[in-house]
Design an enzyme around this catalytic site. Structure first.
Site, short mmCIF file in Angstrom:
data_model
loop_
_atom_site.label_atom_id
_atom_site.label_comp_id
_atom_site.label_asym_id
_atom_site.label_seq_id
_atom_site.Cartn_x
_atom_site.Cartn_y
_atom_site.Cartn_z
N THR A 38 0.86 -1.27 -0.02
CA THR A 38 -0.03 -0.03 -0.05
C THR A 38 0.74 1.14 0.03
OG1 THR A 38 -1.64 -1.10 1.16
CG2 THR A 38 -1.77 1.28 1.17
N THR A 41 4.35 4.46 -3.40
CA THR A 41 5.11 4.08 -4.52
C THR A 41 4.48 2.58 -5.04
OG1 THR A 41 6.94 4.79 -3.05
CG2 THR A 41 7.47 3.35 -4.64
N GLY A 107 0.40 4.86 6.07
CA GLY A 107 -0.99 4.93 5.49
C GLY A 107 -1.88 3.87 6.29
N GLU A 113 0.07 -5.63 6.10
CA GLU A 113 1.33 -5.66 5.35
C GLU A 113 2.41 -6.69 6.13
OE1 GLU A 113 1.48 -1.02 3.79
OE2 GLU A 113 2.44 -1.51 5.73
N LYS A 131 13.76 8.07 1.75
CA LYS A 131 13.52 7.16 2.59
C LYS A 131 14.38 6.43 3.41
CE LYS A 131 8.98 8.31 1.76
NZ LYS A 131 8.07 7.22 1.23
#
Length: 227
Positions: A38, A41, A107, A113, A131
């Site tokens: 999610t 990117t 998110g 995830e 990042k």
């Protein structure tokens, strides 16, 4: 590095994300069921998959938002419980170190995830170079909590690590709340992940260190680095 907020800088930041996402296609064996994460990117990854119809057989999705995007791209979405093998998971991160430890959950999809990352044989993380950090923690650490335990968990977090802020107005796809923990400098990510995960009421800690990424693809100004 830090990108400024000018239109040109935003465009370049998006280009770096796109480079990382498109580089991930080389890790996909045709015909597999792919775990899909999610975030911004991953949006570029889904767009790239849409341009390659039939590359994957189906996807296991980490969020309702990704499920909608995948289906809009013509990609079938299956339940993790309905498959026996998940060879690859591709997702982004809010922070990553060169040792492949991650902070995820900006998110709010950290629980699903983490489940998909645990199920996958390989985890490819796609990020832009803003990042990549030496030490995790500048990005507030998301922690998903059972709603009735929110204040209990916040007090426990503040007693041992940092300042927990309730992400007001947000409910996860699992119906839970998110606490974002500020002020951390995470020197031992696996140990902190284990310790915070033991707090009663915590569903998932947004540290991916016990199961880190296997490959880190970093979009840069000139291409993509593989770490």
């Amino acid at each position: 590095m830090t990108h400024t907020s000018t239109p040109a800088a935003k465009h370049e930041a998006q280009a770096r994300k796109r480079r990382a996402a498109e580089a991930a296609l080389r890790h996909i064996e045709p015909g597999i069921v792919l775990g899909v994460g999610t975030g911004s990117t991953v949006t570029f990854l889904i767009e790239a998959l849409a341009r390659r119809p039939g590359l994957i057989r189906a996807a296991v999705s980490s969020s309702n938002a990704s499920t909608e995007a995948l289906r809009a791209a013509g990609i079938s979405v299956v339940d993790l419980n309905d498959i026996d093998d998940l060879p690859l998971y591709i997702d982004g991160a809010d922070e990553a170190t060169r040792s492949h430890c991650l902070i995820k959950g900006g998110g709010g999809a950290l629980t699903r995830e983490k489940i998909i990352a645990a199920a996958a044989k390989r985890f490819v993380c796609i990020i832009d170079d803003s990042k990549l950090v030496e030490t995790l923690g500048a990005f507030p650490l998301p922690i998903e909590v059972i709603p009735m335990a929110r204040n209990l968990v916040a007090r426990a977090l503040e007693a041992q690590q940092g300042r927990a802020v309730w992400r007001t107005g947000f409910v996860s796809d699992n119906g839970n709340h998110i606490l974002d923990v500020h002020g951390l400098s995470i020197q031992d990510p696996p140990a902190l992940e284990r310790r915070l995960g033991q707090i009663t009421g915590v569903v998932t800690v947004g540290l991916f260190a016990a199961r880190p990424a296997d490959v880190l693809l970093v979009g840069t100004a000139t291409g993509t680095d593989s770490l």
